[in-house]
Design an enzyme around this catalytic site. Structure first.
Site, PDB file in Angstrom:
ATOM      1  N   LYS A  13     -11.546  19.088 -48.579  1.00  0.00           N
ATOM      2  CA  LYS A  13     -11.262  19.740 -47.288  1.00  0.00           C
ATOM      3  C   LYS A  13     -10.886  18.704 -46.224  1.00  0.00           C
ATOM      4  O   LYS A  13      -9.920  18.884 -45.497  1.00  0.00           O
ATOM      5  CB  LYS A  13     -12.484  20.515 -46.758  1.00  0.00           C
ATOM      6  N   ARG A  88     -20.532  27.914 -42.857  1.00  0.00           N
ATOM      7  CA  ARG A  88     -21.129  27.562 -44.135  1.00  0.00           C
ATOM      8  C   ARG A  88     -22.101  28.611 -44.648  1.00  0.00           C
ATOM      9  O   ARG A  88     -22.683  28.450 -45.705  1.00  0.00           O
ATOM     10  CB  ARG A  88     -21.865  26.239 -43.997  1.00  0.00           C
ATOM     11  N   ARG A 127     -17.325   8.657 -54.354  1.00  0.00           N
ATOM     12  CA  ARG A 127     -17.418   8.529 -52.898  1.00  0.00           C
ATOM     13  C   ARG A 127     -18.738   7.853 -52.496  1.00  0.00           C
ATOM     14  O   ARG A 127     -18.781   7.102 -51.524  1.00  0.00           O
ATOM     15  CB  ARG A 127     -17.301   9.915 -52.253  1.00  0.00           C
ATOM     16  N   ARG A 133     -22.212   7.264 -48.462  1.00  0.00           N
ATOM     17  CA  ARG A 133     -22.899   8.399 -47.829  1.00  0.00           C
ATOM     18  C   ARG A 133     -24.164   8.728 -48.604  1.00  0.00           C
ATOM     19  O   ARG A 133     -24.110   9.008 -49.800  1.00  0.00           O
ATOM     20  CB  ARG A 133     -21.960   9.614 -47.793  1.00  0.00           C
ATOM     21  N   ARG A 144     -26.643  20.075 -52.683  1.00  0.00           N
ATOM     22  CA  ARG A 144     -25.534  20.579 -51.844  1.00  0.00           C
ATOM     23  C   ARG A 144     -24.726  21.621 -52.596  1.00  0.00           C
ATOM     24  O   ARG A 144     -24.260  22.599 -52.010  1.00  0.00           O
ATOM     25  CB  ARG A 144     -24.629  19.420 -51.404  1.00  0.00           C
TER      26      ARG A 144
HETATM   27  P1  ADP Z   1     -19.141  18.148 -47.627  1.00  0.00           P
HETATM   28  O1  ADP Z   1     -18.248  19.316 -47.386  1.00  0.00           O
HETATM   29  O2  ADP Z   1     -18.537  17.113 -48.517  1.00  0.00           O
HETATM   30  O3  ADP Z   1     -20.508  18.559 -48.067  1.00  0.00           O
HETATM   31  P2  ADP Z   1     -19.490  17.678 -44.757  1.00  0.00           P
HETATM   32  O4  ADP Z   1     -19.166  16.398 -44.103  1.00  0.00           O
HETATM   33  O5  ADP Z   1     -18.678  18.887 -44.410  1.00  0.00           O
HETATM   34  O6  ADP Z   1     -19.397  17.350 -46.298  1.00  0.00           O
HETATM   35  O7  ADP Z   1     -21.019  18.054 -44.502  1.00  0.00           O
HETATM   36  C1  ADP Z   1     -22.068  17.150 -44.730  1.00  0.00           C
HETATM   37  C2  ADP Z   1     -23.403  17.781 -44.371  1.00  0.00           C
HETATM   38  O8  ADP Z   1     -23.429  18.119 -42.954  1.00  0.00           O
HETATM   39  C3  ADP Z   1     -23.736  19.097 -45.063  1.00  0.00           C
HETATM   40  O9  ADP Z   1     -24.300  18.924 -46.343  1.00  0.00           O
HETATM   41  C4  ADP Z   1     -24.760  19.706 -44.078  1.00  0.00           C
HETATM   42  O10 ADP Z   1     -26.026  19.107 -44.195  1.00  0.00           O
HETATM   43  C5  ADP Z   1     -24.196  19.295 -42.724  1.00  0.00           C
HETATM   44  N1  ADP Z   1     -23.291  20.349 -42.200  1.00  0.00           N
HETATM   45  C6  ADP Z   1     -21.945  20.263 -42.003  1.00  0.00           C
HETATM   46  N2  ADP Z   1     -21.449  21.412 -41.533  1.00  0.00           N
HETATM   47  C7  ADP Z   1     -22.496  22.267 -41.421  1.00  0.00           C
HETATM   48  C8  ADP Z   1     -22.638  23.613 -41.030  1.00  0.00           C
HETATM   49  N3  ADP Z   1     -21.576  24.345 -40.649  1.00  0.00           N
HETATM   50  N4  ADP Z   1     -23.874  24.166 -41.055  1.00  0.00           N
HETATM   51  C9  ADP Z   1     -24.939  23.464 -41.435  1.00  0.00           C
HETATM   52  N5  ADP Z   1     -24.890  22.189 -41.831  1.00  0.00           N
HETATM   53  C10 ADP Z   1     -23.683  21.588 -41.840  1.00  0.00           C
END
Ligand code: ADP
Length: 192
Positions: A13, A88, A127, A133, A144
């Site tokens: 994404k 999410r 990654r 990370r 996740r």
């Molecule tokens: P990825 O899509 O690779 O998991 P992101 O950078 O989008 O990575 O998100 C990393 C973390 O940030 C998520 O696992 C969550 O803990 C938090 N996060 C991101 N967006 C949200 C959201 N909309 N609601 C709750 N937690 C979020």
């Protein structure tokens, strides 16, 4: 152009959002980036979020809606945005609907990037080494993915029922995937 990108962790994404920004000239709003920046700055919110992120759980909805509402209220989103990482879960999808309705601008397209789970585990392991990370550690990745399957996958169905969702195959070179997305958006791809 108000685009929501959905997909499992590591589905690409963020990569596609960056490429789309170059093409469309609208800002990329990544909740993951916003949260990690807050954590880096050491704000109270950031530190609270960090422990949740590092466990692979979701940051509470109220915190997320405050962050998104503030971001969507800024002037640079007047011509649209690419939203990556939000919504999410179903509660967030409904909050987003309310916020966008208030701004008078519903989402135009919701694109789900489909990638096979085995491929995701491989990508995130890579990654973890490259970007360091903490949440890319294998045990956290599995959490996740579970959170994604239980809470985020229903968001795709929510948009599908409203006729807004298109699924795009997330396998292949990033430019190929970009082409698939641009053709969904009905954007002339011959000049790429
Ligand atoms: P990825 O899509 O690779 O998991 P992101 O950078 O989008 O990575 O998100 C990393 C973390 O940030 C998520 O696992 C969550 O803990 C938090 N996060 C991101 N967006 C949200 C959201 N909309 N609601 C709750 N937690 C979020």
């Amino acid at each position: 152009m108000r685009i929501v990108l959905l997909g499992a962790p590591g589905s690409g994404k963020g990569t596609q959002a960056t490429l789309l920004v170059e093409r469309l000239g609208v800002p990329h709003i990544s909740t993951g980036v916003l949260l990690r920046n807050a954590a880096r700055k050491g704000t109270e919110l950031g530190l609270k979020a960090k422990s949740v992120i590092d466990r692979g759980e979701l940051v509470p909805d109220e915190i997320m809606s405050d962050i998104i509402e503030e971001r969507l209220g800024r002037a640079d989103v007047a011509n649209g945005f690419i939203l990556d990482g939000y919504p999410r879960n179903l509660a967030q999808a409904k909050s987003l609907d309310t916020m966008l309705a208030r701004l008078g601008n519903p989402a135009d397209e919701v694109i789900h990037i489909d990638v096979d789970p085995a491929q995701i585990i491989k990508r995130l392991a890579k990654r973890a080494t490259e970007e360091g990370r903490v949440d890319d550690a294998e045990k956290t990745v599995r959490n996740r993915m579970r959170v994604y399957a239980e809470q985020t996958a229903p968001v795709a169905d929510y948009y599908a029922h409203r006729g807004l969702l298109t699924r795009v195959l997330g396998d292949g070179h990033k430019d190929e995937i970009l082409q698939r997305i641009l053709s969904v958006l009905n954007i002339n791809t011959t000049r790429v």
